[in-house]
Design a protein around this motif. Structure first.
Motif, PDB file in Angstrom:
ATOM      1  N   LYS A 193      -5.235  13.614   3.149  1.00  0.00           N
ATOM      2  CA  LYS A 193      -5.131  12.163   2.907  1.00  0.00           C
ATOM      3  C   LYS A 193      -4.094  11.995   4.627  1.00  0.00           C
ATOM      4  O   LYS A 193      -3.133  12.385   4.705  1.00  0.00           O
ATOM      5  N   ILE A 195      -1.787  10.512   6.776  1.00  0.00           N
ATOM      6  CA  ILE A 195      -0.730  10.161   6.497  1.00  0.00           C
ATOM      7  C   ILE A 195       0.438   9.118   8.254  1.00  0.00           C
ATOM      8  O   ILE A 195      -0.947   9.850   9.269  1.00  0.00           O
ATOM      9  N   TYR A 268      -5.296   4.938   8.034  1.00  0.00           N
ATOM     10  CA  TYR A 268      -3.879   5.220   7.320  1.00  0.00           C
ATOM     11  C   TYR A 268      -4.613   5.543   5.781  1.00  0.00           C
ATOM     12  O   TYR A 268      -4.570   4.650   5.310  1.00  0.00           O
ATOM     13  N   LYS A 269      -3.854   6.330   4.439  1.00  0.00           N
ATOM     14  CA  LYS A 269      -4.513   6.401   3.664  1.00  0.00           C
ATOM     15  C   LYS A 269      -5.120   6.367   3.213  1.00  0.00           C
ATOM     16  O   LYS A 269      -5.716   6.872   1.862  1.00  0.00           O
TER      17      LYS A 269
END
Length: 312
Positions: A193, A195, A268-269
């Motif tokens: 993921k 971050i 992001y994410k």
């Protein structure tokens, strides 16, 4: 392919099975020859193919101090095995109770009664049962007693595909991606993921996606800089990745940072998969940020030349 999370959940009333057993960590070119043999044996539809594997890895249970890292996560291994067209995959929980089964209990209760085995394809050096007390000769004798065949993969055949998960882990530990990928038969990959990072790379013209591994037991190669690729929204992008502690800026914790070329989307994410194509260099501590920037420019040129060569 149908997946079961326990031997006890397996139900197959249609036909007898042809089985292979192993940890299959890496699903490498050595495994490929066994899996292709398994598939070929069941192509006529008379029998169904079964791969029996385990999680956690037996060494995680039997030798908890080993701190072993795995080449594949369970999800990765499942996807790789599915590509071989296997009928059934059983990922059985390996625990102390299972490890204490005697060799005959394993054969009679599991292979014969539960899995309805017609034939087992297995390496000549396979050991099984409590304390790994039984060997291939015991298995052949059990086959005669319980009426199933044993296809023994001999030493010569195994030597010809002289590949093992241990050798691949060693190559990754050494940062030798070329050798690891050669053994695997595909580019080593991991998922994670994106971050929030400290955005230092952005200030020197090399913005990065900071990746957090999905599974803590997943193995990473040696700290260093690598050429990578990733398919994002069905588009293949290339870049370079640093694994390490960023010693030039005084970091202490290991991080994974990827700088993608010709890319400006917000990741992001998002969870992305990174394939490692080759090694550029080891991680280095530079005297100044400017020295780091200059080296990154060299790394980028090297990466683009490498990518252009593999595209030809």
């Amino acid at each position: 392919m149908k997946k079961y999370d326990s031997i006890l959940d397996f139900k197959n009333n249609k036909s007898k099975t042809i089985i292979t057993i192993g940890t299959f960590d890496g699903v490498h070119i050595g495994h490929k020859s066994i899996l292709e043999k398994l598939k070929k044996r069941t192509n006529n539809g008379e029998y169904e193919s079964v791969v029996l594997t385990f999680f956690p890895h037996p060494r995680m249970v039997l030798n908890q101090e080993s701190n072993i890292k795995l080449i594949n996560t369970i999800e990765e291994k499942t996807n790789l095995l599915e590509s071989f067209g296997i009928d059934f995959l059983i990922i059985h929980p390996f625990d102390s109770t299972f490890s204490n089964l005697s060799a005959e209990e394993f054969v009679k209760n599991i292979l014969v009664d539960q899995l309805n085995v017609h034939e087992i394809i297995i390496g000549y050096d396979h050991r099984f049962g409590k304390n790994r007390s039984a060997d291939i000769n015991d298995l052949i004798n059990f086959g005669k007693e319980y009426d199933f065949l044993v296809d023994q993969i001999g030493a010569k055949e195994i030597d010809e595909i002289a590949v093992s998960s241990t050798k691949i882990r060693k190559a990754l530990q050494d940062g030798d991606i070329k050798l690891a990928n050669q053994y695997l038969g595909y580019s080593y990959f991991f998922s994670g993921k994106v971050i929030e990072g400290k955005q230092i790379g952005r200030t020197i013209g090399f913005p990065t996606a900071n990746i957090q591994l999905q599974e803590s037991y997943k193995m990473l190669p040696k700290n260093g800089v690598y050429v990578v690729s990733s398919k994002i929204d069905d588009v293949l992008y290339y870049g370079m990745m640093n694994i390490g502690k960023n010693p030039t800026i005084g970091e202490n914790e290991q991080s994974i940072e990827v700088h993608f070329f010709e890319f400006n989307q917000d990741l992001y994410k998002k969870t992305i998969e990174i394939s490692i194509l080759t090694t550029i260099r080891e991680e280095i501590k530079f005297n100044t940020i400017n020295d780091l920037r200059n080296q990154l420019e060299h790394d980028k040129k090297y990466s683009i030349n490498y990518i252009n060569n593999i595209k030809q």
